[in-house]
Design an enzyme around this catalytic site. Structure first.
Site, PDB file in Angstrom:
ATOM      1  CB  SER A 125      65.237 -47.630 -78.580  1.00  0.00           C
ATOM      2  OG  SER A 125      64.820 -47.614 -77.473  1.00  0.00           O
ATOM      3  CD  GLU A 127      61.940 -49.291 -73.498  1.00  0.00           C
ATOM      4  OE1 GLU A 127      60.943 -50.014 -73.672  1.00  0.00           O
ATOM      5  OE2 GLU A 127      62.240 -48.869 -72.345  1.00  0.00           O
ATOM      6  CE1 TYR A 149      60.629 -44.696 -79.310  1.00  0.00           C
ATOM      7  CE2 TYR A 149      61.343 -46.311 -77.633  1.00  0.00           C
ATOM      8  CZ  TYR A 149      61.549 -45.461 -78.516  1.00  0.00           C
ATOM      9  OH  TYR A 149      62.928 -44.780 -78.572  1.00  0.00           O
ATOM     10  NE  ARG A 184      66.318 -38.916 -70.775  1.00  0.00           N
ATOM     11  CZ  ARG A 184      66.169 -39.681 -71.785  1.00  0.00           C
ATOM     12  NH1 ARG A 184      65.753 -39.221 -72.994  1.00  0.00           N
ATOM     13  NH2 ARG A 184      66.467 -40.982 -71.658  1.00  0.00           N
TER      14      ARG A 184
END
Length: 321
Positions: A125, A127, A149, A184
């Site tokens: 990811s 992130e 996360y 989504r």
């Protein structure tokens, strides 16, 4: 006929990937949690649910994974399963870290034990990048995660790199930036904006309440991103790839663009500081050169055009909402 296993098949990427693999004449096995069979609307929407073999499997149970892979003998595994909500990870950091790391270990150890020739795709990811020191992000950027996360995904990512280098397993990590579609789930920003804006336009809601909308993100289109996932497992050598659009736009500009399409006044958007995250990435975008050059991945969507496509699909399916 090749066999592919997809964990996390209930998400948008799982559904689009399953449809893609079926078109390529794969035998597709989708892993679900106990009792999750009623949560597979994406597969139904794409008209492929009946063509997929669904198997309940607890990814925290290594024996269950060993039994599954031993019996089904897949050539490819796409691990899309994760506790993927940043907000949820802030509330439940330990559970998030446990699932997002141990499930990956279980896949890797099983492949090493049962059949080291199996090719594994790991969903990493953007992130993970977090507090970036230089833009655009590349595959070699320093990682500085800013949430539980993100930290869990960094741990899983480098675990995959370690198994690839130490045990010569074919493990490819796709470092995907934000990517959207009609499928989504409703807790994600763009889907929330689209659905609530439609409600405002129909007089069913007065305003949208949001957090920090000045932050900027690199957004893309999920059906195109899953094509890159597939291509990663077709290469001679496994590697890691950034899958992104290469540019960032602000959350505010997304809201305003949707409002303009629906003729909604900008004052219908209310910023609530209580919805701010404790530690936020202000701007992030990636460099997709490696994916384009090595995978032959051709991505040229402008995200405002994607928003138009998504709004059109939301409106087309309005009676189903």
């Amino acid at each position: 006929m090749k066999t592919a296993i997809i964990s996390g098949i209930s998400g948008q990427d799982g559904a689009y990937l399953a449809a893609l693999l079926l078109k390529k004449n794969y035998r597709v096995i989708g892993l679900i949690r106990e009792g999750q069979s009623k949560e597979l609307g994406g597969l139904t929407y794409l008209g492929v649910k009946g063509d997929i073999i669904l198997k309940e499997c607890n990814l925290m149970n290594k024996k269950a994974i060993v039994d599954l892979i031993s019996s089904e003998k897949p050539e490819e595994i796409y691990n899309l399963a994760a506790q993927s909500s940043v907000f949820e990870s802030l509330n439940n950091p330990i559970d998030t870290f446990k699932f997002n790391t141990i499930s990956v270990f279980n896949f890797l150890e099983t492949i090493k034990l049962v059949n080291p020739a199996i090719r594994l795709y790991q969903a990493s990811s953007s992130e993970m990048c977090g507090k970036v020191n230089e833009l655009p992000i590349t595959e070699n950027s320093v990682l500085h995660p800013l949430s539980p996360y993100a930290t869990s995904k960094v741990a899983a990512h480098f675990t995959c790199v370690n198994y690839r280098e130490s045990y010569k397993l074919y493990v490819a990590c796709g470092i995907l930036f934000n990517h959207e579609s009609y499928l989504r789930s409703e807790n994600f920003f763009v889907k929330k904006v689209l659905q609530q804006s439609i409600r405002i336009a129909h007089g069913l809601q007065d305003f949208i309440e949001v957090g920090n909308v000045d932050i900027k993100r690199d957004f893309g289109y999920s059906p195109s991103y899953v094509e890159a996932m597939y291509q990663m497992l077709q290469q001679e050598r496994a590697s890691d790839y950034l899958i992104c659009s290469g540019k960032s736009i602000s959350l505010k500009s997304i809201i305003h663009y949707v409002f303009d399409m629906l003729n909604i006044s900008k004052d219908r958007c209310i910023v609530n500081p209580m919805l701010y995250r404790p530690n936020e990435i202000l701007d992030i975008y990636g460099d997709n050169t490696k994916a384009k050059n090595e995978l032959g991945w051709n991505y040229d969507y402008d995200f405002y055009k994607v928003l138009e496509l998504l709004l059109e699909e939301e409106l087309k399916n309005l009676p189903k909402i």
